[in-house]
Design an enzyme around this catalytic site. Sequence first.
Site, PDB file in Angstrom:
ATOM      1  N   GLU A   1       0.833  -1.207   0.000  1.00  0.00           N
ATOM      2  CA  GLU A   1       0.000   0.000   0.000  1.00  0.00           C
ATOM      3  C   GLU A   1       0.866   1.254   0.000  1.00  0.00           C
ATOM      4  O   GLU A   1       1.060   1.890   1.044  1.00  0.00           O
ATOM      5  CB  GLU A   1      -0.959   0.005   1.198  1.00  0.00           C
ATOM      6  CG  GLU A   1      -2.082  -1.011   1.090  1.00  0.00           C
ATOM      7  CD  GLU A   1      -3.083  -0.923   2.238  1.00  0.00           C
ATOM      8  OE1 GLU A   1      -2.790  -0.231   3.237  1.00  0.00           O
ATOM      9  OE2 GLU A   1      -4.157  -1.547   2.134  1.00  0.00           O
TER      10      GLU A   1
ATOM     11  N   GLU B   1      -6.660  -7.106  -1.249  1.00  0.00           N
ATOM     12  CA  GLU B   1      -7.033  -6.930   0.157  1.00  0.00           C
ATOM     13  C   GLU B   1      -8.351  -6.180   0.228  1.00  0.00           C
ATOM     14  O   GLU B   1      -8.539  -5.161  -0.434  1.00  0.00           O
ATOM     15  CB  GLU B   1      -5.953  -6.144   0.909  1.00  0.00           C
ATOM     16  CG  GLU B   1      -6.193  -6.038   2.407  1.00  0.00           C
ATOM     17  CD  GLU B   1      -5.046  -5.300   3.108  1.00  0.00           C
ATOM     18  OE1 GLU B   1      -3.875  -5.615   2.834  1.00  0.00           O
ATOM     19  OE2 GLU B   1      -5.342  -4.392   3.905  1.00  0.00           O
TER      20      GLU B   1
END
Length: 356
Positions: free
Chosen positions: A181, A273
């Site tokens: 991320e 995710e």
Amino acid sequence: MRAPHPSLRRGVATAALGSVLLLLLALVPTGNARAAVAPRTAATTPVSANGQLKVCGTKLCNSRGNPVQLRGMSTHGTQWYPHCLTSGSLNALADDWKADVLRVSTYVQEDGYETDPQHFTELANSLIRQASDRGLYVIVDWHMLTPGDPHANLGRARQFFTDIATRNKDRNNILYEIANEPSGVSWSRIKSYAEQIIPTIRAVDHDAPVLVGTRAWSSFGVSEGGNETEVVNNPVKASNIMYTFHFYASSHRDEYLATLSRAADRLPVFVTEFGTQNYAGEGADDFAMSQRYLDLMAAKKISWVNWNFSDDHRSGAVFKTGTCDRSGPWTGTAPLKPAGVWIRERIRTPDAFPAA
């Protein structure tokens, strides 16, 4: 995952209590939670059915060139919850949940890889082997989170992916997620990182798809005021790659859903995710919004992985707290939190939940 993850602390008393509970569980029948589950045969596993995956156009395709949608689970950080990843729990994921894929999350910081590279590389290799033995695909997740600039860990990433690829280059079930991320940096900065790490992997493993994190916590920039056009207009210069998108349904509403829909029409996207809760993976579940995402991903054959396969106290961890300390039971719905029950059903029987 953007919430802090406190390290696991289990003392002697907890271990002793766990032993007592294990003895009691062995003596007392527990119904659905301990129901016998027939293992998949070697001929019916996801990998045996689909073989080496590759990116074709905007889709993930099997060895015959047919688009596929993988569904599965992500581990929590392996520095905190390795005891949730046992032979029994992985059997349950493969045979009871009927999952296609396990995402193995190796955190870089937060007491992770940087503290002991050899240990965490070997742990990742062990989980890759165990998942592979069960016929699952494996996403090797370089879980960089803080700092948000992937270049901060460029040297470590080169070493990790070289080591992992060298060990697993002959497998046909690996996908490499090179930056979990990214945040606080431009897309061009992330692209530069990708164009340095992908050749490192390709020098060893020529065939595996590579998953590239996108700006603003893998939101295609939405969480920092952007959108997917920055990637569409300036894609990574590499083949056989996909771009990642993460969402947490209670926090990430229509703007995020619309971005995912548009991006998937122009780019190969893998949702590596997501959660049914807020962006921290905690709080109340929003199953209605989550189902809207799942409907879209089913319609566009976007593969997905849910966060997370542990017994963390947050609502996003699928197992009830204490399950891993007791070494199960793992099968059925009895050991699961509401989010676990919901996501297990949608991995097991996706056709039972048609788009609204």
